[in-house]
Write an enzyme that holds these catalytic residues in place. Structure first.
Site, PDB file in Angstrom:
ATOM      1  N   HIS A 102      -6.059  -2.837  -8.840  1.00  0.00           N
ATOM      2  CA  HIS A 102      -5.159  -3.817  -8.220  1.00  0.00           C
ATOM      3  C   HIS A 102      -5.835  -5.193  -8.289  1.00  0.00           C
ATOM      4  CE1 HIS A 102      -2.965  -6.102  -5.233  1.00  0.00           C
ATOM      5  NE2 HIS A 102      -1.977  -5.253  -5.418  1.00  0.00           N
ATOM      6  N   SER A 118       5.822 -10.198  -5.497  1.00  0.00           N
ATOM      7  CA  SER A 118       6.892 -10.828  -4.729  1.00  0.00           C
ATOM      8  C   SER A 118       8.265 -10.173  -4.944  1.00  0.00           C
ATOM      9  CB  SER A 118       6.941 -12.334  -5.011  1.00  0.00           C
ATOM     10  OG  SER A 118       5.734 -12.945  -4.578  1.00  0.00           O
ATOM     11  N   ASN A 133       3.059  -0.911  -1.048  1.00  0.00           N
ATOM     12  CA  ASN A 133       1.620  -1.085  -0.837  1.00  0.00           C
ATOM     13  C   ASN A 133       1.433  -1.845   0.476  1.00  0.00           C
ATOM     14  OD1 ASN A 133      -1.087  -1.672  -0.924  1.00  0.00           O
ATOM     15  ND2 ASN A 133      -0.973  -2.992  -2.745  1.00  0.00           N
ATOM     16  N   TRP A 134       0.999  -1.131   1.503  1.00  0.00           N
ATOM     17  CA  TRP A 134       0.870  -1.753   2.823  1.00  0.00           C
ATOM     18  C   TRP A 134      -0.383  -2.625   2.940  1.00  0.00           C
ATOM     19  CZ3 TRP A 134       2.042   3.180   6.296  1.00  0.00           C
ATOM     20  CH2 TRP A 134       3.359   3.586   6.056  1.00  0.00           C
ATOM     21  N   GLY A 145       4.714  -5.153  -2.193  1.00  0.00           N
ATOM     22  CA  GLY A 145       3.719  -5.428  -1.151  1.00  0.00           C
ATOM     23  C   GLY A 145       4.402  -5.835   0.138  1.00  0.00           C
ATOM     24  N   GLY A 146       4.500  -7.163   0.364  1.00  0.00           N
ATOM     25  CA  GLY A 146       5.033  -7.702   1.615  1.00  0.00           C
ATOM     26  C   GLY A 146       6.336  -7.062   2.074  1.00  0.00           C
ATOM     27  N   GLU A 195       1.412  -6.440 -12.792  1.00  0.00           N
ATOM     28  CA  GLU A 195       1.461  -7.327 -11.630  1.00  0.00           C
ATOM     29  C   GLU A 195       0.772  -8.647 -11.974  1.00  0.00           C
ATOM     30  OE1 GLU A 195       2.063  -5.089  -7.738  1.00  0.00           O
ATOM     31  OE2 GLU A 195      -0.082  -5.157  -8.090  1.00  0.00           O
ATOM     32  N   GLY A 205       2.106 -11.862  -3.611  1.00  0.00           N
ATOM     33  CA  GLY A 205       2.059 -12.429  -2.259  1.00  0.00           C
ATOM     34  C   GLY A 205       2.332 -13.922  -2.215  1.00  0.00           C
ATOM     35  N   GLU A 213      -6.197  -7.508  -6.282  1.00  0.00           N
ATOM     36  CA  GLU A 213      -7.071  -7.861  -5.143  1.00  0.00           C
ATOM     37  C   GLU A 213      -8.416  -7.156  -5.262  1.00  0.00           C
ATOM     38  OE1 GLU A 213      -4.072  -6.978  -2.234  1.00  0.00           O
ATOM     39  OE2 GLU A 213      -2.963  -8.695  -2.994  1.00  0.00           O
TER      40      GLU A 213
END
Ligand code: PGA
Length: 265
Positions: A97, A215, A13-14, A236-237, A169, A175, A99
């Protein structure tokens, strides 16, 4: 493949990173990589970049995920993209998600409409569920996940649920560099299957694919995906660089190879 015949899924996931040019450049590097048969890889660029990235990736086995979409098919919804607009461009869409839920205040009801709209448009939804830190500290994880699932899936048939992907998640792990203990992630994945079994029966509960996200790195990836209850990872990251992302794909391949050798022994 796992004993149950499921491939491991490694999804990146960018988020709101990379310009269109940077996304295309990164996708070009990804398209050069050989994707192992036992692993499914997909990436989620920003909305502007989905179409060009999917063009670049069309020569590879890597699929494209939309980070979001609205549930109405068309109309006066400024700024939104619909599920039918994703056809031919994205295979999957992230729905719910954390976010989206927490920064953009998406309710369980909106998430439910989006899941149903994705299925109607033949885009596979990846329904994200997970508890906040406060909910975890009050031992509400199971209840929160139960409620998010019950409501998110309630417009679907058992067959449609069976084809879904659910991402567990924990919000506090996204993150932050903190990640769920693999045993806890496995327990929540089992809880997700038991909620689905009680609502839709055992077949969809066994078939639904469950990811862990929060993470994830090449250091901790194997501890999640070596459990047969966890079908893959939402990264993600660590999905923003080939040097961090591809070792996670390689870890999934290794787990699959070990499992199939054990199966043969
Ligand atoms: P992270 O993000 O790997 O950077 O924690 C995961 C996600 O939000 O899907």
């Amino acid at each position: 493949m796992t004993v149950s015949g499921r491939k491991k899924l490694i999804f990146g996931n960018w988020k709101m990173h990379f310009s269109v040019k940077q996304s295309v450049a990164f996708a070009t590097k990804l398209a050069d990589k050989e994707v192992p048969d036992s692993v499914e890889v997909a990436v989620a660029p920003n909305t502007l970049a989905i179409a060009p990235v999917s063009d670049v990736l069309s020569v590879s086995k890597i699929a494209t995920i939309s980070q979001n979409a609205y549930y109405k098919d068309e109309g006066a919804f400024t700024g939104e993209v619909s599920m039918p607009m994703l056809r031919g461009v994205a295979k999957y869409v992230l729905v719910g998600h954390s976010e989206r839920r927490h920064v953009f205040h998406e309710s369980n009801e909106l998430v439910r409409h989006k899941v149903a709209a994705a299925v109607r448009s033949s885009i596979k939804p990846i329904l994200c569920v997970g508890e906040t830190l406060v909910e975890r500290e009050h031992f509400h994880t199971k209840q929160v996940v139960h409620d998010q699932l019950t409501s998110g899936l309630c417009d679907l048939t058992a067959e449609e649920v069976a084809r879904m992907v659910i991402a567990y998640e924990p919000v506090w792990a996204i993150g932050t560099g903190k990640y769920a203990h693999p045993d806890d992630a496995v327990k929540v994945a089992a809880h997700i299957r038991s909620v689905i079994a009680s609502l839709y029966g055992h077949e969809p509960a066994n078939k639904v694919r469950i990811l862990y996200g929060g993470s994830v790195s090449s250091e901790n990836a194997t501890s999640y995906i070596s459990s047969s209850g966890i079908d893959g990872l939402l990264v993600g990251g660590a999905s923003l660089s080939l040097a961090k992302f591809w070792p996670i794909v390689a870890a999934a391949q290794k787990v699959q190879t070990t499992k199939s050798n054990e199966g043969r022994a």
